[in-house]
Motif scaffolding. Sequence first.
Motif, PDB file in Angstrom:
ATOM      1  N   GLN A 221       0.832  -1.209   0.000  1.00 57.23           N
ATOM      2  CA  GLN A 221       0.000   0.000   0.000  1.00 57.23           C
ATOM      3  C   GLN A 221       0.864   1.257   0.000  1.00 57.23           C
ATOM      4  OE1 GLN A 221      -3.671  -0.368   2.678  1.00 57.23           O
ATOM      5  NE2 GLN A 221      -2.232  -1.878   3.528  1.00 57.23           N
TER       6      GLN A 221
ATOM      7  N   ILE B 225      -6.949  -2.657  -6.514  1.00 54.86           N
ATOM      8  CA  ILE B 225      -6.549  -3.280  -5.261  1.00 54.86           C
ATOM      9  C   ILE B 225      -7.373  -4.549  -5.042  1.00 54.86           C
ATOM     10  CG2 ILE B 225      -6.296  -3.000  -2.765  1.00 54.86           C
ATOM     11  CD1 ILE B 225      -4.648  -0.923  -4.283  1.00 54.86           C
TER      12      ILE B 225
ATOM     13  N   HIS C  27      -7.760  -7.330  -2.006  1.00 53.38           N
ATOM     14  CA  HIS C  27      -7.452  -7.504  -0.585  1.00 53.38           C
ATOM     15  C   HIS C  27      -8.069  -8.820  -0.127  1.00 53.38           C
ATOM     16  CE1 HIS C  27      -8.042  -5.544   3.684  1.00 53.38           C
ATOM     17  NE2 HIS C  27      -7.612  -6.786   3.767  1.00 53.38           N
TER      18      HIS C  27
ATOM     19  N   TYR D 195     -10.374   2.655   0.936  1.00 55.49           N
ATOM     20  CA  TYR D 195     -10.270   2.594  -0.527  1.00 55.49           C
ATOM     21  C   TYR D 195     -11.612   2.859  -1.207  1.00 55.49           C
ATOM     22  CZ  TYR D 195      -5.477   0.980  -0.305  1.00 55.49           C
ATOM     23  OH  TYR D 195      -4.127   0.906  -0.095  1.00 55.49           O
TER      24      TYR D 195
ATOM     25  N   TYR E  65     -11.539  -1.649  -6.077  1.00 55.28           N
ATOM     26  CA  TYR E  65     -11.145  -2.387  -4.878  1.00 55.28           C
ATOM     27  C   TYR E  65     -12.036  -3.605  -4.680  1.00 55.28           C
ATOM     28  CZ  TYR E  65     -10.354  -3.340   0.018  1.00 55.28           C
ATOM     29  OH  TYR E  65     -10.055  -3.966   1.188  1.00 55.28           O
TER      30      TYR E  65
END
Length: 162
Positions: free
Chosen positions: A64, A104, A106, A127, A134
Amino acid sequence: AQGRLRLSAAGEDLAAPDTMNPTIVELSARWYMSVLDAAERSLPVVRASLPVVVGFSQGGFYAQVLVSRYPERFRAAVLLAPSYYSWGGIADRLDGVRRYGVEILHVHGRSDPIVPIQTGWLIADMYRRAEIPYTLLEFNGEHWIPDDLATRVGRWIEERFR
């Protein structure tokens, strides 16, 4: 609040005062980028696309850090059970992440005793509020990513290069 266990890319900073944390993060980010630069210069890498940075746990924090400081250098970031520290300055740099379209992914265990899922939810909210592409994949498990999910992450990364 010295004396408590902390992890860092620097390693030698455990006894450093908390006021040094932003500097440690900045110097660590520069070092990581110098490693990437050296690898790109010296390895036989065909660059058809920007790289995807992947980080696990503390490495997820630094993934990040890197995309927030150098968003023009990355296609995406994969955060595997990432830690998060406000003094990393990530939240203050999300405009660039959005502007460069860094995606992103995650992945976080719902029963993670090392980086609790609540940390994952806070990261997700950060985010999403910044309107960054995301995805949060929660799984029933702890800190380590199960093999089936690792395969799914691999496919996600491959899709970024098509």
